[in-house]
Scaffold this motif. Structure first.
Motif, PDB file in Angstrom:
ATOM      1  N   ASN A  42     -39.593   8.058 -17.145  1.00 51.51           N
ATOM      2  CA  ASN A  42     -40.645   7.150 -16.702  1.00 51.51           C
ATOM      3  C   ASN A  42     -41.345   7.857 -15.537  1.00 51.51           C
ATOM      4  O   ASN A  42     -40.934   7.749 -14.387  1.00 51.51           O
ATOM      5  CB  ASN A  42     -40.043   5.814 -16.264  1.00 51.51           C
ATOM      6  N   TRP A  43     -42.369   8.603 -15.852  1.00 49.70           N
ATOM      7  CA  TRP A  43     -43.035   9.472 -14.882  1.00 49.70           C
ATOM      8  C   TRP A  43     -43.618   8.701 -13.707  1.00 49.70           C
ATOM      9  O   TRP A  43     -43.450   9.091 -12.557  1.00 49.70           O
ATOM     10  CB  TRP A  43     -44.121  10.296 -15.578  1.00 49.70           C
ATOM     11  N   LYS A  44     -44.301   7.621 -13.987  1.00 50.04           N
ATOM     12  CA  LYS A  44     -44.933   6.871 -12.900  1.00 50.04           C
ATOM     13  C   LYS A  44     -43.933   5.967 -12.184  1.00 50.04           C
ATOM     14  O   LYS A  44     -43.892   5.925 -10.959  1.00 50.04           O
ATOM     15  CB  LYS A  44     -46.099   6.035 -13.435  1.00 50.04           C
ATOM     16  N   GLY A  45     -43.129   5.250 -12.945  1.00 47.29           N
ATOM     17  CA  GLY A  45     -42.248   4.252 -12.350  1.00 47.29           C
ATOM     18  C   GLY A  45     -41.035   4.813 -11.643  1.00 47.29           C
ATOM     19  O   GLY A  45     -40.538   4.219 -10.691  1.00 47.29           O
ATOM     20  N   GLN A  46     -40.534   5.973 -12.088  1.00 48.74           N
ATOM     21  CA  GLN A  46     -39.329   6.520 -11.478  1.00 48.74           C
ATOM     22  C   GLN A  46     -39.589   7.821 -10.732  1.00 48.74           C
ATOM     23  O   GLN A  46     -39.207   7.964  -9.584  1.00 48.74           O
ATOM     24  CB  GLN A  46     -38.251   6.726 -12.545  1.00 48.74           C
ATOM     25  N   VAL A  47     -40.249   8.772 -11.365  1.00 49.79           N
ATOM     26  CA  VAL A  47     -40.477  10.077 -10.733  1.00 49.79           C
ATOM     27  C   VAL A  47     -41.484   9.964  -9.589  1.00 49.79           C
ATOM     28  O   VAL A  47     -41.211  10.393  -8.464  1.00 49.79           O
ATOM     29  CB  VAL A  47     -40.949  11.121 -11.777  1.00 49.79           C
ATOM     30  N   PHE A  48     -42.633   9.373  -9.863  1.00 52.77           N
ATOM     31  CA  PHE A  48     -43.692   9.288  -8.854  1.00 52.77           C
ATOM     32  C   PHE A  48     -43.213   8.563  -7.597  1.00 52.77           C
ATOM     33  O   PHE A  48     -43.539   8.952  -6.481  1.00 52.77           O
ATOM     34  CB  PHE A  48     -44.920   8.593  -9.453  1.00 52.77           C
ATOM     35  N   ARG A  49     -42.403   7.537  -7.761  1.00 49.68           N
ATOM     36  CA  ARG A  49     -41.908   6.758  -6.618  1.00 49.68           C
ATOM     37  C   ARG A  49     -41.066   7.595  -5.653  1.00 49.68           C
ATOM     38  O   ARG A  49     -40.908   7.230  -4.492  1.00 49.68           O
ATOM     39  CB  ARG A  49     -41.076   5.576  -7.095  1.00 49.68           C
ATOM     40  N   LYS A  50     -40.502   8.703  -6.115  1.00 51.47           N
ATOM     41  CA  LYS A  50     -39.657   9.554  -5.272  1.00 51.47           C
ATOM     42  C   LYS A  50     -40.439  10.695  -4.622  1.00 51.47           C
ATOM     43  O   LYS A  50     -39.887  11.471  -3.855  1.00 51.47           O
ATOM     44  CB  LYS A  50     -38.518  10.153  -6.103  1.00 51.47           C
ATOM     45  N   MET A  51     -41.719  10.784  -4.942  1.00 61.96           N
ATOM     46  CA  MET A  51     -42.539  11.883  -4.423  1.00 61.96           C
ATOM     47  C   MET A  51     -43.272  11.461  -3.152  1.00 61.96           C
ATOM     48  O   MET A  51     -43.581  10.286  -2.964  1.00 61.96           O
ATOM     49  CB  MET A  51     -43.548  12.317  -5.492  1.00 61.96           C
ATOM     50  N   SER A  52     -43.570  12.435  -2.303  1.00 64.18           N
ATOM     51  CA  SER A  52     -44.303  12.129  -1.070  1.00 64.18           C
ATOM     52  C   SER A  52     -45.732  11.666  -1.367  1.00 64.18           C
ATOM     53  O   SER A  52     -46.372  11.068  -0.508  1.00 64.18           O
ATOM     54  CB  SER A  52     -44.324  13.344  -0.138  1.00 64.18           C
ATOM     55  N   ARG A  87     -39.569  -0.134 -16.191  1.00 62.38           N
ATOM     56  CA  ARG A  87     -40.989  -0.335 -15.883  1.00 62.38           C
ATOM     57  C   ARG A  87     -41.297   0.033 -14.431  1.00 62.38           C
ATOM     58  O   ARG A  87     -40.393   0.159 -13.596  1.00 62.38           O
ATOM     59  CB  ARG A  87     -41.393  -1.769 -16.172  1.00 62.38           C
ATOM     60  N   ASP A  88     -42.559   0.166 -14.132  1.00 61.73           N
ATOM     61  CA  ASP A  88     -42.998   0.478 -12.775  1.00 61.73           C
ATOM     62  C   ASP A  88     -42.501  -0.601 -11.816  1.00 61.73           C
ATOM     63  O   ASP A  88     -42.707  -1.786 -12.054  1.00 61.73           O
ATOM     64  CB  ASP A  88     -44.526   0.539 -12.697  1.00 61.73           C
ATOM     65  N   GLY A  89     -41.856  -0.179 -10.754  1.00 57.50           N
ATOM     66  CA  GLY A  89     -41.357  -1.127  -9.771  1.00 57.50           C
ATOM     67  C   GLY A  89     -40.247  -2.008 -10.303  1.00 57.50           C
ATOM     68  O   GLY A  89     -39.993  -3.083  -9.775  1.00 57.50           O
ATOM     69  N   GLY A  90     -39.579  -1.549 -11.344  1.00 54.20           N
ATOM     70  CA  GLY A  90     -38.546  -2.341 -11.999  1.00 54.20           C
ATOM     71  C   GLY A  90     -37.269  -2.458 -11.185  1.00 54.20           C
ATOM     72  O   GLY A  90     -37.151  -1.948 -10.071  1.00 54.20           O
ATOM     73  N   ALA A  91     -36.314  -3.137 -11.779  1.00 49.12           N
ATOM     74  CA  ALA A  91     -35.019  -3.356 -11.138  1.00 49.12           C
ATOM     75  C   ALA A  91     -34.293  -2.028 -10.944  1.00 49.12           C
ATOM     76  O   ALA A  91     -34.500  -1.080 -11.689  1.00 49.12           O
ATOM     77  CB  ALA A  91     -34.181  -4.289 -12.011  1.00 49.12           C
ATOM     78  N   GLU A  92     -33.445  -1.964  -9.928  1.00 48.71           N
ATOM     79  CA  GLU A  92     -32.628  -0.775  -9.699  1.00 48.71           C
ATOM     80  C   GLU A  92     -31.288  -0.966 -10.386  1.00 48.71           C
ATOM     81  O   GLU A  92     -30.642  -2.003 -10.235  1.00 48.71           O
ATOM     82  CB  GLU A  92     -32.421  -0.533  -8.207  1.00 48.71           C
TER      83      GLU A  92
END
Length: 167
Positions: A61-71, A154-159
Motif C-alpha cells: 500500500n504505497w500511499k497508506g503505508q509507505v508514504f506515511r513513513k516518509m519525511s 487503506r489510507d490511515g487505516g487501523a494499525e
C-alpha cells in the motif's frame, strides 16, 4: 545491513553505487519534489524492503503505508497520485540498488505459519505488525478482535498488532 544503516550512510552508499555500478551520477539535490520536499529515498527504500521488495509491489500500500513513513508525508497532504509516483520513483532510483542488495529485503516468511510469499495461493494478504515489524498472512491470525483486512490496508487505516506484541 540496512537495519543498522543511517540515512546519511544509505545516501552515501547509494551515490557510490550509482557511480561505481551504474556509471551514472546521482545528484541528491536534484531529486524529484514530492509533497513540497525532496524525495525521501531512504525511508522509501526501507519501507519497500520491509514489505518484501519492489517485486511485491501489488502487495504494498504505497500511499497508506509507505508514504506515511516518509519525511515527505504530512497529515494535510492533498497531492493526488502519490502511490503511482512512489512506484515510479522507486523503479527509477532504487530498484536496481535493491537487486544488488538482496539481504535488505524482508524474507517474506509469515511469522505465524512459517510459509513464504507465493507458497500458499490462498494466503495473498500480508500485514505487518506496527510494533515488531514482522510480517503475517492476515488469514493466519484467527483472533476475533481483528477488523477486516481492508481496514488495515487503506489510507490511515487501523494499525495491526501481532499476537505476540498484543500480550
Amino acid at each position: 545491513a540496512l537495519l543498522s544503516c543511517s540515512k546519511d550512510g544509505f545516501i552515501q552508499d547509494l551515490v557510490l553505487f550509482y557511480e561505481r555500478v551504474l556509471h551514472e551520477c546521482l545528484v541528491i539535490e536534484k531529486l524529484p519534489i514530492l509533497n513540497g520536499s525532496p524525495l525521501d529515498l531512504f525511508n522509501l527504500y526501507v519501507e519497500v524492503c520491509k514489505r518484501g521488495g519492489f517485486e511485491c509491489k501489488t502487495g504494498i500500500n504505497w500511499k497508506g503505508q509507505v508514504f506515511r513513513k516518509m519525511s515527505n508525508y504530512t497529515e494535510d497532504n492533498k497531492q493526488t497520485g502519490v502511490g503511482n509516483a512512489l512506484k515510479k520513483h522507486y523503479s527509477t532510483f532504487l530498484e536496481t540498488y535493491e537487486k544488488h542488495h538482496p539481504a535488505d529485503v524482508a524474507s517474506g516468511i509469515c511469522s505465524l505459519c512459517g510459509h513464504g510469499q507465493g507458497s500458499r495461493p490462498d494466503m495473498t494478504d500480508w500485514i505487518a505488525c506496527h510494533v515488531c515489524d514482522n510480517w503475517f498472512h492476515y488469514a493466519c491470525d484467527h483472533r476475533a478482535s481483528l477488523v477486516s483486512y481492508n481496514q488495515y490496508s487503506r489510507d490511515g487505516g487501523a494499525e495491526y498488532t501481532c499476537p505476540s506484541c498484543a500480550t
